[in-house]
Design an enzyme around this catalytic site. Structure first.
Site, PDB file in Angstrom:
ATOM      1  N   LYS A 159      -9.750   4.197  -3.173  1.00  0.00           N
ATOM      2  CA  LYS A 159      -8.936   3.142  -2.948  1.00  0.00           C
ATOM      3  C   LYS A 159      -9.933   1.657  -2.380  1.00  0.00           C
ATOM      4  CE  LYS A 159      -5.082   5.966  -2.625  1.00  0.00           C
ATOM      5  NZ  LYS A 159      -4.341   5.807  -3.702  1.00  0.00           N
ATOM      6  N   TRP A 191       3.876  10.011   1.459  1.00  0.00           N
ATOM      7  CA  TRP A 191       2.862  10.369   1.901  1.00  0.00           C
ATOM      8  C   TRP A 191       2.941  11.329   3.194  1.00  0.00           C
ATOM      9  CZ3 TRP A 191       0.311  12.034  -1.936  1.00  0.00           C
ATOM     10  CH2 TRP A 191       0.012  11.312  -3.283  1.00  0.00           C
ATOM     11  N   ASP A 197      -3.486   8.432   8.484  1.00  0.00           N
ATOM     12  CA  ASP A 197      -3.949   8.555   7.245  1.00  0.00           C
ATOM     13  C   ASP A 197      -4.122   7.035   6.722  1.00  0.00           C
ATOM     14  OD1 ASP A 197      -4.064   8.495   4.538  1.00  0.00           O
ATOM     15  OD2 ASP A 197      -2.269   9.687   4.216  1.00  0.00           O
TER      16      ASP A 197
END
Lengths: 361, 361
Positions: B196, B103, B172
């Protein structure tokens, strides 16, 4: 029993009761998975089936061939305002816009940052009471596309039929998609925020010709290329799963209603009830839109005074009819009667309008 | 009774059962409005209250002052990968990235289109088994920001504490936000896809210092400026209402759990059950992450053979534990145990691991 009211909001708007009941029944356990639809991985077979069925149903309802893809994106029509020119309007070329209200103006404004724009027609001088006639449309020499807004929520106007244009045709159909049959293969790209005729807010449907989907420039961010989402069947990144799931249920419901021809007939019947109440009021109610440009989705009208308009909206709310206050830029009242508004809602509003006039006229 | 299973998916992931039950109970009639939350106008008082409460709760849980705004955007963390540099990395300046997995690599790649980038640290040579130490981080001379990924879902690593850096700090935190206390005021911008720890997919939380939010360039599309959403309290365009509503319910639930310190304690206890099963297996289970970089959210491990890994995942599914297959780039198994995973789920998995080893070891 749940006490439900009639919801005339312009969007997010009413959803079919059966669809909400189905979503409610399986909210803790989707299709025997033991999970909520909100908890299921987008890489699971269960979600991929929803995604594929929703795309197939949309193509089936619109009669589209495999030359088209249906994408489920995020960011609303407001994001399509810039994504369309970012992908398809190179610097030095021209895109044409037909202006029929605030949303087309916003679409035009975002395009101006990318290339040349040309206003091919506008009815702004008439306060957007009407849709331009075919003879009023003057395209530029070789536009990369011509953009229209099929239905104007704020002003209550709608294209009764679409002009035949020589340029690739792009349409914002957020507020009337799937409300009536039309030749979708006439368009290179159609986009629509879901929250009027398709489902809840949070997902944007993009119907795009494959050759267009494949031609995104590689210089723009990955997430802003239609090609990224087309290649990955809308699963490049985590999709807005619950919104796509709701769209899928709404599409099943729409097919059970008989598809676009059947829903169009119902929509005409529903809107006619309210337009009749306007037209037979002897001027007590005044429609904003010209008669030949009237929307079957958003019915805009004024009363003799702003005070009466406020009284109307608040008494309607007391009678379990909500969301009738018009947009500030037009004023007055607005009844949004999308696919999911039941006939009974329009009957109730028309009866309320007659009674309100009797008492206050 | 609904038969629910233990959901170890990396995201979309398990939600608190109480939250789902509450959403289910009022799905046809939100807070006596007579409408579903999916049908309510985002311009209504009812929705504005949800939006304001969700922002206030996030700030309260993170201990943030009014120097910060919380925005509810669309497009996932994948869209933040380009929005951050589009807003804050002018051509000719440099942004620093610390790479700890796929990511962060994607975030770096999107930034390269806007200005200079500098990799301030990377553990890619170690197949991202670990988080770099503070001494391994070498910032460029005057970066506009330094970007990190706080938790790496794919590799199962997590920053145990955040380094103090001289540059504005961007993170992030998609996969571990609100899982533990940390000094949020150390960051200029934090972003997180909701699916999440926060709610369903379809909404991205952006926590941004007000001076940053106000500094978006006017040359980029309106929808891509943080300033647009900050000025309009996330209501410039139609928000993903149902996803924000779910976040609000999850935040209420989290506050009832005792906030970040209390949930962190539970998360440690939960993850310890599974790491213990790995560490006490005498090498039958091998963790991917180095011990001092282990994630409390995503626990990645291998078995002696790929065949056994497949058997493990499929037998676990038969025992009502789903989503344990690891990401293809690491292989093996992955147990994602976010805030909403109950202790019983981790107990069941640890017991299953011991039994599986006894039978197959």
């Amino acid at each position: 029993m749940t006490e439900r009211i009639f919801n005339f909001y312009a969007g997010p708007a009413a959803l079919p009761l059966e669809v909400l009941q189905e979503a409610q029944a399986e909210l803790l356990n989707f299709d025997h998975t033991g999970m909520s639809i909100m908890e299921i991985s987008h890489r699971s077979k269960a979600y991929e089936a929803i995604n594929a069925e929703a795309e197939a149903s949309l193509k089936e309802l619109l009669g589209l061939s495999d030359d088209y893809r249906v994408l489920f994106l995020q960011g609303g029509a407001s994001s399509q305002f810039f994504m369309v020119p970012m992908n398809f309007l190179p610097s030095g070329r021209t895109a044409d816009y037909i202006l029929t209200g605030s949303w087309s103006e916003k679409a035009l404004k975002e395009a101006q940052a990318f290339g040349q724009t040309h206003v091919a027609a506008t009815t702004s001088a008439d306060n957007y009471r009407r849709i331009p006639s075919a003879t009023e449309i003057h395209l530029s020499e070789n536009p990369v596309y011509a953009h229209i807004t099929s239905n104007n929520t704020i002003f209550g106007t709608q294209w009764q039929s679409f002009p035949k244009l020589t340029a690739p045709f792009v349409a914002d159909m957020s507020s009337d998609i799937l409300s009536r049959p039309f030749d979708a293969s006439n368009f290179a790209l159609i986009y629509a925020g879901a929250q009027k005729n398709l489902g809840p807010s949070g997902v944007t449907v993009v119907i795009i010709r494959k050759d267009w989907a494949e031609s995104s420039p590689a210089t723009i961010p990955t997430m802003l290329r239609y090609s990224t989402h087309s290649k990955n069947a809308s699963l490049y990144n985590t999709p807005p799963s619950v919104a796509v799931y709701m769209i899928n249920l709404v599409l099943r419901w729409l097919k059970k209603q008989g598809g676009l021809a059947a829903i169009a007939k119902k929509n005409q019947e529903k809107a006619a009830l309210i337009y009749d109440a306007i037209d037979r009021s002897g001027g007590f109610y005044r429609g904003h839109a010209d008669k030949d440009s009237r929307s079957l989705m958003n019915i805009t009208f004024r009363l003799p005074s702003e005070e009466l308009e406020q009284t109307f909206a608040s008494q309607a709310t007391q009678s379990d009819m909500i969301g009738l206050k018009g947009h500030r830029s037009v004023g007055g009242l607005r009844a949004s009667v999308y696919n999911a508004m039941p006939l009974a809602g329009c009957q109730a509003l028309a009866a309320f309008m007659r009674e309100f006039q009797r008492t206050n006229g």
